[in-house]
Design an enzyme around this catalytic site. Structure first.
Site, mmCIF file in Angstrom:
data_model
loop_
_atom_site.group_PDB
_atom_site.id
_atom_site.type_symbol
_atom_site.label_atom_id
_atom_site.label_comp_id
_atom_site.label_asym_id
_atom_site.label_seq_id
_atom_site.Cartn_x
_atom_site.Cartn_y
_atom_site.Cartn_z
ATOM 1 N N ASP A 161 -13.880 6.658 5.774
ATOM 2 C CA ASP A 161 -12.539 6.113 6.000
ATOM 3 C C ASP A 161 -11.730 6.285 4.715
ATOM 4 O O ASP A 161 -12.025 5.656 3.700
ATOM 5 C CB ASP A 161 -12.674 4.630 6.384
ATOM 6 N N HIS A 193 -14.088 -2.312 6.100
ATOM 7 C CA HIS A 193 -12.897 -2.896 6.711
ATOM 8 C C HIS A 193 -13.211 -3.493 8.097
ATOM 9 O O HIS A 193 -14.078 -2.995 8.817
ATOM 10 C CB HIS A 193 -11.860 -1.783 6.861
ATOM 11 N N GLU A 220 -16.162 3.696 3.165
ATOM 12 C CA GLU A 220 -14.762 3.972 2.830
ATOM 13 C C GLU A 220 -14.768 4.820 1.565
ATOM 14 O O GLU A 220 -15.739 4.775 0.814
ATOM 15 C CB GLU A 220 -14.016 2.655 2.574
ATOM 16 N N HIS A 245 -7.330 4.349 1.886
ATOM 17 C CA HIS A 245 -6.720 4.094 0.574
ATOM 18 C C HIS A 245 -6.746 5.309 -0.356
ATOM 19 O O HIS A 245 -6.348 5.210 -1.506
ATOM 20 C CB HIS A 245 -7.407 2.917 -0.113
ATOM 21 N N SER A 279 -10.955 -1.450 -0.535
ATOM 22 C CA SER A 279 -9.653 -2.101 -0.698
ATOM 23 C C SER A 279 -9.672 -3.306 -1.638
ATOM 24 O O SER A 279 -8.654 -3.628 -2.224
ATOM 25 C CB SER A 279 -9.102 -2.520 0.659
ATOM 26 N N ASN A 315 0.831 -1.214 0.000
ATOM 27 C CA ASN A 315 0.000 0.000 0.000
ATOM 28 C C ASN A 315 0.863 1.260 0.000
ATOM 29 O O ASN A 315 0.377 2.342 0.295
ATOM 30 C CB ASN A 315 -0.891 0.032 1.243
ATOM 31 N N LYS A 365 -0.249 3.902 4.617
ATOM 32 C CA LYS A 365 -0.385 3.493 3.215
ATOM 33 C C LYS A 365 0.323 4.512 2.319
ATOM 34 O O LYS A 365 1.542 4.560 2.342
ATOM 35 C CB LYS A 365 -1.854 3.261 2.913
HETATM 36 C C1 LIG Z 1 -5.574 -0.381 6.390
HETATM 37 C C2 LIG Z 1 -6.919 0.078 6.780
HETATM 38 C C3 LIG Z 1 -7.227 0.396 8.103
HETATM 39 C C4 LIG Z 1 -6.262 0.115 9.231
HETATM 40 O O1 LIG Z 1 -5.210 0.989 9.251
HETATM 41 P P1 LIG Z 1 -3.836 0.555 9.971
HETATM 42 O O2 LIG Z 1 -3.147 1.845 10.195
HETATM 43 O O3 LIG Z 1 -3.138 -0.349 9.040
HETATM 44 O O4 LIG Z 1 -4.211 -0.117 11.248
HETATM 45 C C5 LIG Z 1 -8.471 0.909 8.377
HETATM 46 N N1 LIG Z 1 -9.389 1.073 7.408
HETATM 47 C C6 LIG Z 1 -9.149 0.729 6.129
HETATM 48 C C7 LIG Z 1 -10.204 0.920 5.098
HETATM 49 C C8 LIG Z 1 -7.905 0.211 5.779
HETATM 50 O O5 LIG Z 1 -7.669 -0.143 4.519
#
Ligand SMILES: *Cc1c(COP(=O)(O)O)cnc(C)c1O
Length: 384
Positions: A203, A130, A174, A206, A178, A44, A237
């Site tokens: 969220d 997620h 989101e 990504h 993902s 990522n 990421k």
């Molecule tokens: C990766 C991810 C998370 C978690 O983040 P980390 O910092 O890796 O714990 C939360 N939400 C989504 C949509 C993600 O892809």
């Protein structure tokens, strides 16, 4: 324990036992396992910032000046000026009143949703959300309703039926999913949140660093910053570091500082991590060519895939190639790995049955030349 033996055996028998694979190193969009180098399509590190000189220098300077650890939680002595500097930078980046840094995205979602909502409330979340969002809802004890992926009709039917039975309500989505690489119908979701008197949380794990005029994310890209109550994202990421943030109103941030257990009861992120986060936001602002090239190449790769008859989805740096059967997805992944491409098969239950796929996660280092070679190899290997 007998149950543990049974679970492990079942996983093994169905070829789904997860194993940790240590890499020797990662650099320039590549990864090395057992001294063999692969082009890495499973990271990522979208903007290739984790090895950026500016971030590394900032991180090293922070170690020299402030040490390797934070020594305590934020509410005790772990709280540095540097944490606040990063939070001010995030608030400007996300165009929100305030921001708060979390130790990881998982902890952020768990704590934000878990602390803001109670069993008298309702949370409506996209089916493909997620695990950290799902776990946050579980922790809150709010009534949970999951709507079909990006299906606002389904969401509205749930809201119509259920909204009246709860005090507060939240819609969660989101901004880039993902496993499908697609974005939600944000404007429609916001219209529904207003119509049914809910809050909305997005969220941007990504999308942060990649979309929008300043790289802030999809919310910025679609001009909806003022309409989204809670914007969450991560530093691990595209920003090449570690940690996460929430951007929201001053009041919400104050509440989280007081009541969110995953924020309160965890040691503050260490200085080098915070410094890298600050340097990453600065780099996203100064080097828009990174996100521009990434998205151009992702569109180019989708074009190549469509031209070769592959089925793909979404519109981002995450490019899923839908294969269908689990066996084929595993076999194609193995064959591509043998050719030097690190691309992993994604199977149920992570994705629906019959939709096993190869998930290509593109980064800044994956040039058109690399993608041209990849598609040629895929034509030979993947019989569709
Ligand atoms: C990766 C991810 C998370 C978690 O983040 P980390 O910092 O890796 O714990 C939360 N939400 C989504 C949509 C993600 O892809």
């Amino acid at each position: 324990m007998e149950r543990i033996d049974r679970f492990l055996l079942k996983r093994k028998d169905s070829n789904l036992l997860r194993k940790l694979r240590p890499a020797d190193s990662r650099f320039d969009g590549r990864i090395v396992f057992n001294e063999k180098e692969y082009i890495d399509f499973s990271s990522n590190d979208y903007l290739s910032l984790s090895n950026h000189l500016f971030l590394k220098e900032a991180s090293k300077a922070a170690v020299d000046n402030l040490g390797t650890g934070s020594a305590a939680s934020r509410l005790l002595s772990g709280n540095l000026n540097l944490h606040h500097k990063l939070e001010d930078a995030v608030a400007v980046f996300k165009q929100k009143e305030h921001a708060l840094v979390f130790n990881s995205g998982y902890q952020a979602n768990l704590g934000i949703i878990g602390s803001l909502y109670t069993k008298r409330d309702a949370i409506f979340s996209d089916k493909l959300s997620h695990a950290s969002i799902i776990d946050g809802i579980f922790l809150s004890e709010a009534k949970s309703f999951r709507f079909r992926h990006n299906d606002t009709g389904h969401l509205e039917s749930l809201l119509k039926k259920e909204r009246g039975r709860s005090e507060e309500a939240l819609i969660v989505t989101e901004s880039i999913f993902s496993m499908d690489g697609d974005r939600p119908p944000l404007k429609e979701l916001i219209a529904l949140k207003k119509k049914y008197d809910c809050k909305i949380m997005v969220d941007e794990a990504h999308a942060t660093g990649i979309f929008g005029p300043t790289g802030s994310g999809i919310v910025e890209d679609e001009g909806l910053t003022g309409e989204v109550d809670l914007i969450m994202g991560t530093f691990g990421k595209a920003l090449g570091g570690f940690g996460a943030y929430i951007a929201s109103s001053g009041k919400i941030i104050e509440y989280i500082i007081n009541f969110c257990r995953s924020f309160i009861y965890s040691t503050a992120l260490p200085p080098p991590v915070i410094a890298a986060g600050l340097a990453a936001i600065e780099t996203v602002r100064r080097e828009p060519f990174r996100r521009k090239r990434l998205l151009e190449n992702a569109a180019y790769f989708r074009g190549l895939l469509n031209g070769a008859g592959f089925k793909t989805r979404g519109d981002s740096q995450i490019v899923p190639v839908i294969i269908g059967s689990n066996e084929k997805a595993v076999a194609y992944s193995k064959a591509l790995c043998a050719r030097g491409y690190w691309v992993l098969p994604i199977r149920p239950p992570t994705v629906p049955v019959g939709e096993a796929r190869l998930r290509f996660s593109l980064t800044y280092e994956h040039t058109k030349d690399i993608l041209d070679n990849l598609i040629n190899d895929m034509r030979g290997i993947c019989k569709i």
